[in-house]
Design an enzyme around this catalytic site. Structure first.
Site, mmCIF file in Angstrom:
data_model
loop_
_atom_site.group_PDB
_atom_site.id
_atom_site.type_symbol
_atom_site.label_atom_id
_atom_site.label_comp_id
_atom_site.label_asym_id
_atom_site.label_seq_id
_atom_site.Cartn_x
_atom_site.Cartn_y
_atom_site.Cartn_z
ATOM 1 N N CYS A 90 -0.480 2.512 6.400
ATOM 2 C CA CYS A 90 -0.052 1.592 5.346
ATOM 3 C C CYS A 90 -0.369 0.147 5.734
ATOM 4 O O CYS A 90 -0.131 -0.264 6.867
ATOM 5 C CB CYS A 90 1.444 1.756 5.104
ATOM 6 S SG CYS A 90 2.151 0.508 4.012
ATOM 7 N N CYS A 178 9.852 3.709 1.765
ATOM 8 C CA CYS A 178 9.401 2.427 2.311
ATOM 9 C C CYS A 178 10.600 1.750 2.944
ATOM 10 O O CYS A 178 11.596 1.451 2.261
ATOM 11 C CB CYS A 178 8.805 1.554 1.207
ATOM 12 S SG CYS A 178 8.396 -0.121 1.757
ATOM 13 N N TYR A 301 4.279 -25.529 -12.500
ATOM 14 C CA TYR A 301 4.195 -24.090 -12.236
ATOM 15 C C TYR A 301 5.624 -23.522 -12.250
ATOM 16 O O TYR A 301 6.063 -22.877 -11.309
ATOM 17 C CB TYR A 301 3.526 -23.791 -10.891
ATOM 18 C CG TYR A 301 2.280 -24.612 -10.611
ATOM 19 C CD1 TYR A 301 1.022 -24.191 -11.055
ATOM 20 C CD2 TYR A 301 2.353 -25.808 -9.900
ATOM 21 C CE1 TYR A 301 -0.117 -24.940 -10.803
ATOM 22 C CE2 TYR A 301 1.220 -26.571 -9.638
ATOM 23 C CZ TYR A 301 -0.017 -26.126 -10.097
ATOM 24 O OH TYR A 301 -1.138 -26.876 -9.835
ATOM 25 N N GLU A 325 4.105 -24.406 -17.349
ATOM 26 C CA GLU A 325 3.832 -23.047 -16.871
ATOM 27 C C GLU A 325 2.728 -22.430 -17.731
ATOM 28 O O GLU A 325 2.716 -22.600 -18.958
ATOM 29 C CB GLU A 325 5.110 -22.200 -16.959
ATOM 30 C CG GLU A 325 4.938 -20.712 -16.838
ATOM 31 C CD GLU A 325 4.304 -20.260 -15.528
ATOM 32 O OE1 GLU A 325 3.493 -19.318 -15.565
ATOM 33 O OE2 GLU A 325 4.606 -20.863 -14.477
ATOM 34 N N CYS A 396 3.691 -20.599 -0.606
ATOM 35 C CA CYS A 396 3.721 -19.272 0.008
ATOM 36 C C CYS A 396 2.527 -19.048 0.930
ATOM 37 O O CYS A 396 2.417 -17.987 1.550
ATOM 38 C CB CYS A 396 3.765 -18.186 -1.068
ATOM 39 S SG CYS A 396 2.351 -18.209 -2.188
#
Length: 443
Positions: A90, A178, A301, A325, A396
């Site tokens: 994975c 998971c 955003y 947005e 991020c």
């Protein structure tokens, strides 16, 4: 061209290497005896490993590889808790084999390296103490992992089994559980049933309510199955012809909570994946901006409006917020979520197109939470021209953050503080909040 000059695949070749520093992307850097650069997964800095090439040929600038044998282990190495982690398995987690504290240290080294290389900033110059803070509740006993992922997109193999994709591959690793999935996802039992004719099955477990949602993407020509899961769930379908998401049954949205408010998130729309992420980021942004009553703020955003809502609460009846947005459904949700604030306006469109059309020439505060690629030079320049007293940049991707910080520096803004949060345990991802202010005012 002679045969000797033709490039040859090196996939499957093995090299015994000393592992160097961590790099952006969940791997470490090593060099072969003949000087080739290897990006090696499943290893840690300082280890001696046998690395098996997974991508690259004799003409490649670098090769990708997996550590298939550990000859000398780092003190930070642990046995991966997940049975599906490891070379060729994975691709969802990058650091299952590292202690939690070591994971955060490695992420910090990546952020520092990106700041230095792309923005020319030391941690001190960025206003960062070098730490990566874990989210509340993520410290778990050895051998366990935080169950943080409230949204999991399962890929479906040819036999209809749900699983997760292998690293940089369309191949599916079937799983029966998971480990990083939130309890609300696991309790649906997606992995226990077959999904014939489906390409993907996304499970969403809201943290602000008991809402559960499954988003199905059929294979071309595939028919929707009758969905019977272990818990009540709404079902959405992604259409083949246009990629639009439509309700099959149940609510077309889930209800989430952030900063004491409820937010509607429709049709599988974006919401932070970690259950603590929205509140953690709002707190960091508001502490950095220190909004004052009556100020004018931009939320760029803006998604479904979490920062716009937090700003509106603090700016009071005389303050104003404009959100921009691009996503049509997110704009509908944001307008619904913030309908009780008469001085909040949400515009639809790309920031780089809409912001110049607003006619706004100055404001007090700006929040930017751009997609992974960052805001870019044009938008950064426009934002800087508005003379805001403070700007909050939520990122991020540390590389995109560092690039945009360099553009802000050119436009007269520098970081006042930078905070880094480990909101994606076991992976290489981090979330950053940089607070910027005009260079002249902070000198």
């Amino acid at each position: 061209m002679t045969e000797q000059n033709e490039k040859q695949s090196l996939v499957g070749e093995e090299y015994e290497v000393e592992v160097g520093p961590v790099a952006h992307g969940g791997h470490c850097i090593a060099r072969t005896g003949d000087g080739r650069v290897l990006f090696v997964r499943h290893t840690l800095p300082g280890e001696k490993v046998v690395a098996k090439v997974t991508e690259g040929d004799t003409d490649s600038r670098f090769l990708r590889a997996d550590a298939v044998t550990v000859l000398e282990a780092s003190k930070d190495r642990v046995e991966a808790p997940c049975p599906y982690a490891g070379p060729g398995r994975c691709g969802g987690c990058d650091w299952q084999h590292a202690k939690p504290g070591a994971q955060r240290r490695l992420k910090g080294e990546v952020v520092a390296e990106q700041l230095r290389r792309l923005a020319g900033l030391t941690p001190e110059e960025a206003g960062w103490d070098g730490t990566v803070a874990p989210a509340e509740g993520d410290k778990v006993p050895a051998g366990q992992v935080p169950q943080w992922r409230t949204r999991v997109q399962y890929a479906v193999d040819a036999e209809g089994r749900a699983g997760l994709r292998k690293h940089r591959s369309h191949d599916v690793e079937p799983v029966d559980h998971c480990m990083i999935a939130a309890p609300g996802v696991s309790e649906l039992g997606i992995e226990k049933r077959e999904w014939p004719q489906m390409a993907t099955v996304e499970a969403i477990a809201a943290t602000g309510s008991h809402d559960r949602q499954v988003v199905l993407t059929p294979r071309p020509g595939g028919r929707l199955p009758l969905v019977e899961l272990d818990k009540p769930v709404s079902v959405l379908r992604v259409e083949e012809k246009d990629g639009a998401t439509h309700r099959v049954h149940g609510r077309p949205f889930v209800r989430e909570r952030a900063d004491g408010r409820t937010y509607r998130v429709g049709m599988g729309g974006f919401w932070q994946v970690h259950p603590q992420a929205a509140d953690t980021l709002i707190r960091a942004v508001m502490q950095g901006l220190m909004p004052r009553k009556g100020e004018m703020a931009l939320d760029l955003y803006c998604g479904v409006g979490i920062f716009a809502g937090a700003l509106a609460e603090r700016l009071g009846e005389t303050g104003a917020v404009l959100g921009i947005e691009s996503g049509k459904r997110a704009v509908e949700d944001a307008r619904h979520n913030l309908a009780d604030f008469p001085r909040v306006r949400i515009e639809q469109g790309k920031v780089e197109s809409v912001l110049p059309r607003t006619g706004i020439t100055e404001c007090d505060l700006v929040v930017l939470d751009p997609p992974r690629a960052g805001a870019g030079k044009q938008t950064v320049r426009h934002v800087a021209s508005l003379s805001a007293r403070r700007i909050a940049y939520v990122a991020c991707d540390p590389a995109a953050l560092a690039r945009d910080l360099s553009y802000f520096a050119e436009a007269g803004y520098k970081p006042r503080t930078l905070r880094v949060f480990d909101l994606f345990p076991m992976t290489h991802h981090v979330e950053c909040v940089a607070i910027l202010e005009p260079i002249a005012k902070s000198s």
